[in-house]
Design a protein around this motif. Structure first.
Motif, PDB file in Angstrom:
ATOM      1  N   ALA A 196      53.785  -9.042 -28.730  1.00 17.15           N
ATOM      2  CA  ALA A 196      55.032  -9.677 -29.341  1.00 17.15           C
ATOM      3  C   ALA A 196      55.133 -11.028 -28.516  1.00 17.15           C
ATOM      4  CB  ALA A 196      56.346  -9.064 -29.073  1.00 17.15           C
ATOM      5  N   ILE A 197      55.223 -10.802 -27.054  1.00 15.74           N
ATOM      6  CA  ILE A 197      55.390 -12.143 -26.344  1.00 15.74           C
ATOM      7  C   ILE A 197      54.331 -13.248 -26.358  1.00 15.74           C
ATOM      8  CG2 ILE A 197      55.566 -12.866 -23.749  1.00 15.74           C
ATOM      9  CD1 ILE A 197      56.888 -10.154 -23.338  1.00 15.74           C
ATOM     10  N   GLU A 198      53.088 -12.524 -26.392  1.00 11.17           N
ATOM     11  CA  GLU A 198      51.892 -13.472 -26.675  1.00 11.17           C
ATOM     12  C   GLU A 198      51.839 -14.147 -28.060  1.00 11.17           C
ATOM     13  OE1 GLU A 198      49.062 -14.042 -24.439  1.00 11.17           O
ATOM     14  OE2 GLU A 198      50.891 -13.431 -22.842  1.00 11.17           O
ATOM     15  N   GLY A 212      49.901 -19.993 -19.775  1.00  8.23           N
ATOM     16  CA  GLY A 212      50.473 -20.890 -20.895  1.00  8.23           C
ATOM     17  C   GLY A 212      52.110 -20.960 -20.897  1.00  8.23           C
ATOM     18  N   MET A 213      52.683 -19.836 -20.157  1.00  3.02           N
ATOM     19  CA  MET A 213      54.090 -19.518 -20.479  1.00  3.02           C
ATOM     20  C   MET A 213      54.834 -20.958 -20.123  1.00  3.02           C
ATOM     21  SD  MET A 213      56.641 -17.385 -21.471  1.00  3.02           S
ATOM     22  CE  MET A 213      55.784 -15.894 -21.173  1.00  3.02           C
ATOM     23  N   GLU A 214      54.588 -21.614 -19.195  1.00  2.23           N
ATOM     24  CA  GLU A 214      55.255 -22.840 -18.765  1.00  2.23           C
ATOM     25  C   GLU A 214      55.237 -24.069 -19.766  1.00  2.23           C
ATOM     26  OE1 GLU A 214      52.986 -21.508 -17.016  1.00  2.23           O
ATOM     27  OE2 GLU A 214      53.886 -20.397 -15.404  1.00  2.23           O
ATOM     28  N   THR A 215      53.849 -24.103 -20.491  1.00  6.47           N
ATOM     29  CA  THR A 215      54.191 -25.006 -21.507  1.00  6.47           C
ATOM     30  C   THR A 215      54.512 -24.854 -22.850  1.00  6.47           C
ATOM     31  OG1 THR A 215      51.587 -24.383 -21.835  1.00  6.47           O
ATOM     32  CG2 THR A 215      52.011 -26.081 -20.305  1.00  6.47           C
ATOM     33  N   SER A 216      54.440 -23.503 -23.137  1.00 10.60           N
ATOM     34  CA  SER A 216      54.774 -22.838 -24.537  1.00 10.60           C
ATOM     35  C   SER A 216      56.504 -22.479 -24.406  1.00 10.60           C
ATOM     36  CB  SER A 216      53.876 -21.802 -25.039  1.00 10.60           C
ATOM     37  OG  SER A 216      54.235 -20.628 -24.023  1.00 10.60           O
ATOM     38  N   LEU A 217      56.803 -21.487 -23.623  1.00 10.78           N
ATOM     39  CA  LEU A 217      58.378 -21.199 -23.904  1.00 10.78           C
ATOM     40  C   LEU A 217      58.926 -21.517 -22.644  1.00 10.78           C
ATOM     41  CD1 LEU A 217      57.452 -17.716 -25.398  1.00 10.78           C
ATOM     42  CD2 LEU A 217      58.141 -19.712 -26.606  1.00 10.78           C
ATOM     43  N   ALA A 218      58.347 -21.822 -21.381  1.00 13.81           N
ATOM     44  CA  ALA A 218      59.302 -22.123 -20.386  1.00 13.81           C
ATOM     45  C   ALA A 218      59.945 -21.049 -19.883  1.00 13.81           C
ATOM     46  CB  ALA A 218      59.992 -23.245 -20.517  1.00 13.81           C
ATOM     47  N   GLN A 219      59.410 -19.823 -19.619  1.00 13.63           N
ATOM     48  CA  GLN A 219      60.282 -18.296 -19.335  1.00 13.63           C
ATOM     49  C   GLN A 219      59.597 -18.067 -18.070  1.00 13.63           C
ATOM     50  OE1 GLN A 219      62.702 -17.084 -20.717  1.00 13.63           O
ATOM     51  NE2 GLN A 219      63.050 -18.603 -22.086  1.00 13.63           N
ATOM     52  N   PRO A 220      60.365 -17.748 -17.017  1.00 16.82           N
ATOM     53  CA  PRO A 220      59.874 -17.212 -15.909  1.00 16.82           C
ATOM     54  C   PRO A 220      59.436 -16.012 -15.942  1.00 16.82           C
ATOM     55  CG  PRO A 220      62.239 -17.087 -15.659  1.00 16.82           C
ATOM     56  CD  PRO A 220      61.882 -17.888 -16.967  1.00 16.82           C
ATOM     57  N   VAL A 221      58.301 -15.343 -15.307  1.00 21.24           N
ATOM     58  CA  VAL A 221      57.593 -13.979 -15.551  1.00 21.24           C
ATOM     59  C   VAL A 221      57.640 -13.316 -14.466  1.00 21.24           C
ATOM     60  CG1 VAL A 221      55.425 -13.103 -16.228  1.00 21.24           C
ATOM     61  CG2 VAL A 221      56.061 -15.106 -17.468  1.00 21.24           C
ATOM     62  N   GLU A 222      58.460 -12.228 -14.342  1.00 31.60           N
ATOM     63  CA  GLU A 222      58.455 -11.405 -13.361  1.00 31.60           C
ATOM     64  C   GLU A 222      58.816  -9.862 -13.882  1.00 31.60           C
ATOM     65  OE1 GLU A 222      61.006 -10.700  -9.389  1.00 31.60           O
ATOM     66  OE2 GLU A 222      61.548 -12.448 -10.443  1.00 31.60           O
ATOM     67  N   LEU A 223      58.043  -9.042 -13.615  1.00 29.40           N
ATOM     68  CA  LEU A 223      58.110  -7.674 -13.997  1.00 29.40           C
ATOM     69  C   LEU A 223      58.472  -6.810 -12.618  1.00 29.40           C
ATOM     70  CD1 LEU A 223      55.098  -7.364 -16.169  1.00 29.40           C
ATOM     71  CD2 LEU A 223      57.339  -7.901 -16.916  1.00 29.40           C
ATOM     72  N   LEU A 241      61.706 -10.009 -20.830  1.00 25.48           N
ATOM     73  CA  LEU A 241      60.930 -11.104 -21.168  1.00 25.48           C
ATOM     74  C   LEU A 241      60.802 -11.536 -22.691  1.00 25.48           C
ATOM     75  CD1 LEU A 241      59.389 -13.443 -20.018  1.00 25.48           C
ATOM     76  CD2 LEU A 241      57.357 -11.808 -19.903  1.00 25.48           C
ATOM     77  N   ALA A 242      60.617 -10.266 -23.497  1.00 23.85           N
ATOM     78  CA  ALA A 242      60.458 -10.506 -25.079  1.00 23.85           C
ATOM     79  C   ALA A 242      61.620 -11.301 -25.577  1.00 23.85           C
ATOM     80  CB  ALA A 242      59.870  -9.134 -25.560  1.00 23.85           C
ATOM     81  N   LYS A 243      62.863 -10.395 -25.093  1.00 23.20           N
ATOM     82  CA  LYS A 243      63.979 -11.073 -25.733  1.00 23.20           C
ATOM     83  C   LYS A 243      64.398 -12.549 -25.256  1.00 23.20           C
ATOM     84  CE  LYS A 243      67.418  -8.108 -25.076  1.00 23.20           C
ATOM     85  NZ  LYS A 243      68.478  -7.357 -24.582  1.00 23.20           N
ATOM     86  N   ASN A 244      64.144 -12.751 -23.980  1.00 20.57           N
ATOM     87  CA  ASN A 244      64.137 -14.306 -23.597  1.00 20.57           C
ATOM     88  C   ASN A 244      63.187 -15.265 -24.281  1.00 20.57           C
ATOM     89  OD1 ASN A 244      66.158 -13.389 -21.733  1.00 20.57           O
ATOM     90  ND2 ASN A 244      64.787 -13.357 -20.020  1.00 20.57           N
ATOM     91  N   CYS A 245      62.067 -14.734 -24.809  1.00 19.09           N
ATOM     92  CA  CYS A 245      61.018 -15.397 -25.647  1.00 19.09           C
ATOM     93  C   CYS A 245      61.511 -15.702 -26.929  1.00 19.09           C
ATOM     94  CB  CYS A 245      59.808 -14.835 -25.491  1.00 19.09           C
ATOM     95  SG  CYS A 245      59.043 -15.016 -23.753  1.00 19.09           S
ATOM     96  N   GLY A 246      62.756 -15.075 -27.422  1.00 19.01           N
ATOM     97  CA  GLY A 246      62.926 -15.134 -28.679  1.00 19.01           C
ATOM     98  C   GLY A 246      62.384 -14.063 -29.867  1.00 19.01           C
ATOM     99  N   VAL A 247      61.923 -12.972 -29.193  1.00 21.94           N
ATOM    100  CA  VAL A 247      61.562 -11.733 -30.110  1.00 21.94           C
ATOM    101  C   VAL A 247      62.605 -11.068 -30.532  1.00 21.94           C
ATOM    102  CG1 VAL A 247      60.199  -9.454 -30.173  1.00 21.94           C
ATOM    103  CG2 VAL A 247      59.286 -11.678 -28.932  1.00 21.94           C
ATOM    104  N   VAL A 248      62.797 -10.729 -31.588  1.00 25.74           N
ATOM    105  CA  VAL A 248      63.854  -9.705 -32.368  1.00 25.74           C
ATOM    106  C   VAL A 248      63.623  -8.625 -32.056  1.00 25.74           C
ATOM    107  CG1 VAL A 248      65.024  -9.333 -34.522  1.00 25.74           C
ATOM    108  CG2 VAL A 248      64.304 -11.704 -34.089  1.00 25.74           C
ATOM    109  N   LEU A 249      64.501  -7.708 -31.378  1.00 26.70           N
ATOM    110  CA  LEU A 249      64.359  -6.329 -31.055  1.00 26.70           C
ATOM    111  C   LEU A 249      65.184  -5.372 -32.058  1.00 26.70           C
ATOM    112  CD1 LEU A 249      64.242  -6.801 -27.161  1.00 26.70           C
ATOM    113  CD2 LEU A 249      62.397  -6.534 -28.447  1.00 26.70           C
TER     114      LEU A 249
END
Length: 586
Positions: A27-29, A69-80, A98-106
């Protein structure tokens, strides 16, 4: 849409069923690639009860892939974030955030059905159902393969094929409280080298719980939190272990490994996390639960869709299940998703093409490598079982020398079963080596006469060790196979005679005649007479006489060999017993 050049239409409504690591990663990808509408459906969203454990490298792998590519596409920090325990649920929580922050509907809901390019879902903790549009779906439900089953109900499209042959499919996960000192004893398994403790422990597992092997069950301590006395164990179990025996089996297994009574407590779901009763029950169950290790591969890798049913792509374990001991399930799933998305074209928020040819070319070596690893693990386990069987006789003999008088009956019963199994295995292998080729066809072999004679002797020896009432099914199995072996030799003798190989026919015929005389001197007299007649005919033919040879036409006709009904297949009370006093011990 099976290749980039043959896309049939743009795919806009993307629904992923399954919120495990691969479902959420997919979903995130997709969002990173520019797809506008991505929905993940799973009844366990926001719960994440799964108690499994993974390597630290898996968290690092996910972070590294997601950062690209996260910085150029969704600009979300990635930390697990993860703890020293390295829980799967920690990875799922991080990916879900992270999925929720990227706009994925859960959607906290369960898939129910497809209809007219829509998906019916049932909301968790509710009887409410909704229809959501979908023109491309991903099955990320692991071995449950929820979407595969839904599609196959309408048309038999997907097929499942077993990967390897696991000799011991039944496994268990136990998430328990245990003192750290005892957990270290379990991990070391030092008492497995003590012959007396090993044999008594093994026979307890065999006779009380139905463990069939002469090797101890594998038991892996995969996680230990010393501060909280939390331990997670994966271990093998017998195939028909009843729920009432789950704890008793674990106690006996741990005692075999340590020589001590190991105290443990089962974990319960924390009340503060168990807001609804169904969640609490589910979480408790999966913390102490059996599971099968029987990996399967699904094919093909995707469903192209048709009127009313969306295109469906298999990802993660839904495509190829792992063997947990190999520890490559998530990393392999990530690699396959990356291969799929590398051939995907997205325009204006919609998927306009997927190059499945390139995708399959990329994942083929990945799939083959994973399957080879699975098969290798199963073959290694099979070798260990055989090695343990080969060494068992010596260990049981040493245990008998060390055992107290009250311990000896338990050990002797297991030793008798070991002897029975040894003779049975020798008999079946010896019969095959004597007269059968690789396709179970009769074949004249060097040394076949001697091998056949030993094989029949071994069958009778195996029968002599099936004395207890519980042995009756195995006794009947051996008896039936011996009858089949005897009747199988008859056509082989006739075939040899037809080909004028009278000397060899005479030798094999003599094996049967001597067998009946040795073990059944007062039974099967008609068969003995037929075999004796055959010997005379063969002797005459060897001297170039022209006396015709009788073939095995029926049980009542004159025959050169015993027919299928004239062996010792009868297992009723009137069937004669073989004369064991004439058996040659090996």
């Amino acid at each position: 849409m099976q290749s980039q050049s043959s896309a049939d239409k743009a795919r806009e409504q993307i629904v992923i069923v399954g919120a495990g690591p691969i479902g959420l990663y997919t979903a995130i990808e997709l969002k990173k690639k520019g797809v506008n509408q991505v929905t993940v459906v799973d009844p366990e969203i926001e719960s994440h009860y799964r108690p499994g454990f993974i390597g630290r490298s898996v968290f690092k792998l996910m972070e590294d892939h997601l950062k690209k590519g996260m910085e150029t596409s969704l600009a979300q920090p990635v930390e697990l974030p993860y703890s020293e325990a390295l829980h799967v649920k920690e990875l799922e929580r991080g990916l879900e955030t992270l999925a929720k922050n990227c706009g994925v509907v859960l959607r906290k809901a369960a898939f129910e059905s497809f209809s007219q390019n829509k998906m019916t879902i049932k909301l968790a903790q509710s009887d409410t159902r909704e229809e959501i549009p979908c023109d491309l779906t991903f099955d990320a439900t692991g071995s449950a393969r929820v979407l595969i089953k839904a599609i196959n109900q309408q048309e038999k499209f997907f097929k499942l094929k077993a990967v390897g042959d696991n000799p011991l499919e039944n496994n268990f996960i136990a998430y328990v409280k245990m003192e750290a000192e005892q957990a270290f004893l379990v991990q070391q398994g030092a008492q497995l080298t003590n012959d007396l403790n090993y044999v008594i422990g093994l026979e307890t597992l065999r006779q009380q719980f139905g463990w069939e092997q002469y090797d101890h069950p594998l038991c892996l301590l995969v996680s230990m939190n010393e501060a909280k006395n939390k331990v997670c164990l994966y271990y093998e179990t017998p195939p028909n272990l009843e729920a009432k025996d789950y704890e008793a089996w674990l106690k006996a297994l741990l005692k075999m490994r340590t020589g001590e009574e190991i105290n443990f407590e089962l974990f319960k779901a924390e009340e503060k996390l168990a807001e609804d009763e169904q969640y609490k029950i589910r979480k408790n169950k999966l913390r102490f639960s059996p599971f099968l290790v029987s990996p399967k591969e699904a094919s093909p890798s995707f469903y192209p869709g048709k009127e009313g049913l969306p295109m469906t792509i298999l990802v993660g374990d839904a495509l190829l299940e792992p063997d947990y001991q190999a520890g490559v399930g998530i990393s392999a799933g990530v690699a396959r998703v990356d291969a799929l998305l590398s051939g995907m074209t997205v325009s204006e928020g919609k998927i306009t093409a997927i190059d499945f040819d390139a995708y399959h070319e990329k994942i083929k070596p990945l799939m083959e490598a994973q399957k080879e690893e699975i098969v290798k693990n199963f073959e290694e386990r099979d070798r260990r079982l055989q090695t343990a069987l080969d060494l068992a006789e010596s260990r049981y003999q040493k245990a008998l020398e060390l055992a107290a008088e009250q311990e000896q009956p338990l050990i002797k019963e297991g030793f008798n079963e070991l002897q029975r199994l040894k003779f049975y295995n020798a008999a079946t292998q010896g019969y095959s080596d004597a007269i059968l080729d690789g396709n179970a066809k009769f074949k004249l072999k060097s040394g076949g006469v001697e091998r056949l004679e030993r094989s029949l002797d071994d069958y009778v020896a195996a029968l002599s060790f099936t004395l207890a009432p519980k042995d009756k099914p195995f006794y009947e199995k051996i008896n039936s196979e011996l009858a089949g072996a005897l009747s199988g030799v008859g056509p082989f003798i006739v075939e040899l005679a037809k080909n004028k190989k009278y000397l060899m026919a005479s030798k094999y015929n003599a094996v049967l005649l001597n067998f009946y005389k040795k073990y059944y001197p007062n039974a099967y007299l008609q068969e003995q007479q037929m075999l004796a007649n055959n010997q005379a005919i063969f002797a005459s033919r060897i001297k170039e006489a022209e006396t015709p040879i009788a073939g095995p036409t029926s049980a009542s006709s004159t025959s050169s060999t015993p027919s299928g009904g004239a062996g010792i297949a009868d297992t009723n009370d009137s069937a004669p017993e073989p004369s064991s006093k004439k058996h040659k011990n090996k």
